[in-house]
Design an enzyme around this catalytic site. Structure first.
Site, mmCIF file in Angstrom:
data_model
loop_
_atom_site.group_PDB
_atom_site.id
_atom_site.type_symbol
_atom_site.label_atom_id
_atom_site.label_comp_id
_atom_site.label_asym_id
_atom_site.label_seq_id
_atom_site.Cartn_x
_atom_site.Cartn_y
_atom_site.Cartn_z
ATOM 1 N N THR A 11 -9.798 -0.587 -1.915
ATOM 2 C CA THR A 11 -9.060 0.140 -2.949
ATOM 3 C C THR A 11 -9.996 0.895 -3.889
ATOM 4 O OG1 THR A 11 -9.078 -1.643 -4.580
ATOM 5 C CG2 THR A 11 -7.298 -1.674 -2.950
ATOM 6 N N CYS A 12 -9.415 1.804 -4.666
ATOM 7 C CA CYS A 12 -10.178 2.629 -5.602
ATOM 8 C C CYS A 12 -10.318 1.934 -6.945
ATOM 9 C CB CYS A 12 -9.476 3.966 -5.795
ATOM 10 S SG CYS A 12 -9.288 4.842 -4.262
ATOM 11 N N ASP A 13 -10.731 0.666 -6.904
ATOM 12 C CA ASP A 13 -10.943 -0.087 -8.139
ATOM 13 C C ASP A 13 -12.276 -0.788 -8.000
ATOM 14 O OD1 ASP A 13 -10.984 -2.092 -10.161
ATOM 15 O OD2 ASP A 13 -8.809 -1.904 -10.326
#
Ligand SMILES: *Cc1c(COP(=O)(O)O)cnc(C)c1O
Length: 376
Positions: free
Chosen positions: A323-325
């Site tokens: 994910t983009c975290d």
């Protein structure tokens, strides 16, 4: 990996990521517990993995259930459990949720505060209540201290009060912390509980039950003692502190029953470095902190990994999710090494992933689905 799981993966080859759980291992762990602690009633902590297949299998074997919410109550009852085999072990309940359980026949409830006890008196009159003690969680890889429980003096006062407001002061509970790697941790907690039993007996309140919680470990990277060592330590503690007046004894295993039964298969999405000279590779998988591996928070739970290149030369790696975290990193400090031959598209297997994974997955952060699971 069991033969059954290996065959399932070979024949079905589901798209990754997925979890597959061998129900025979769950049954085996339950029987191990029964054999080593024959006098202890086993309440499966449903939150560890609430799959109906697991609950039904344990029910067939005679298990009882530790539940924590209206949905968990309904799930277990829908599968045919007798409400008398449920323990509502959460010390933090809305009054209407207590009513929900009480109306469905649940009669055993936990508390650790006066306000919760008063809710129980109103919402579940006549029910059996037990107080959770605050105990040490040293040795636990996933501690459950501080948030839950109260000290012995408060437990004594509250159980004495329970008696005067229409409840049955049934006993005490504690939890020495999840993935507890030191079997001797039960001794201090049992001693604390026995002291409260004695203090209440002096006030003519006879408790009859001790709930020794969960905490029994699964096998991750670190070696753990055999269940027999835990059982021996617990039996010695009970005799040391209760003599031959042993109370009804409950345990609430979660992780131990289901952890080792599950294998989680992931796929390598990307392998990269942050500069040409960087010795450390970043290995990005198709599952991360939000896909079910929440217990990698703080790198607390260290899953053992398998790849197609095990045994060949390996080097340092940081393992991360898709994910983009930036908190979606699994391991960067624990010294995980991955084979140098590891390639994009390779399968990476997380062993002993049956506990605290499926329902710890987010509902769809960044568009990634919750973790699919197969129960075989
Ligand atoms: C989570 C929980 C358990 C199960 O703990 P494990 O460490 O998984 O065995 C048992 N009892 C209570 C009250 C819990 O909250």
């Amino acid at each position: 990996m069991t033969e059954k799981i290996a065959r399932f993966i070979e024949e079905r080859d589901p798209t990754t990521p997925f979890l597959v759980v061998d129900l025979d291992i769950v049954a085996d762990r339950y029987e191990q517990m029964r054999r080593h602690l024959p006098a202890v009633e086993i309440f499966y902590a449903v939150k560890a993995n609430p799959a109906p297949e697991i609950i039904s299998r344990l029910m067939e074997l005679g298990a009882s259930f530790d539940v924590a919410s209206p949905n968990e109550v309904d799930l277990v009852l829908r599968l045919g459990a007798d409400p008398k085999t449920l323990s509502y072990g959460n010390t933090i309940k809305k009054q209407r949720d207590i009513v929900h359980a009480f109306e469905r026949g649940v009669e055993l409830f936990a508390f650790d505060s006066e306000a919760e006890l008063e809710k129980l008196a109103l919402a579940a009159p006549g029910s059996k209540v037990f107080c959770r003690l605050l105990v040490e969680n040293a040795g636990a890889r996933w501690p459950l201290a501080r948030k839950f429980g109260c000290d012995g003096a408060m437990a004594t006062a509250l159980l004495a009060k329970a008696n005067t407001i229409g409840l049955v002061p049934h006993g005490l509970a504690f939890h020495v912390g999840s993935q507890q790697c030191d079997p001797e941790q039960w001794d201090g907690a049992v001693a604390q509980a026995a002291a409260v039993f004695r203090a209440l007996a002096q006030r003519d309140v006879e408790l009859s039950m001790l709930n020794i919680g969960g905490g029994f470990p699964a096998r991750y990277v670190e070696d753990v003692a055999a269940f027999g060592d835990y059982a021996g330590a617990i039996e010695r503690a009970m005799v040391r502190h209760f003599g031959n007046h042993l109370p009804r004894t409950l345990a609430e295993p979660g992780r131990y029953l289901v952890g080792d039964a599950g294998l989680l298969q992931a796929e390598v999405v990307l392998i990269s470095r942050k500069s040409e000279a960087d010795a450390v590779r970043w290995v990005y998988l198709d599952i991360g902190r939000f896909g079910g591996l929440a217990e990698t928070e703080g790198e607390a739970i260290n899953y053992a990994l398998r790849t197609p290149h095990d045994g060949k030369p390996a080097g340092p790696a940081i393992l991360a999710g898709p994910t983009c975290d930036s908190v979606d990193v699994l391991y960067q400090r624990k010294g995980y090494e991955m084979p140098l031959d590891l390639a994009i598209g390779d399968r990476v297997q997380f062993l002993s992933a049956g506990a605290y994974t499926t329902t710890y997955a987010s509902v769809g952060f960044n568009g990634f689905e919750p973790l699919p699971a197969y129960y075989i």
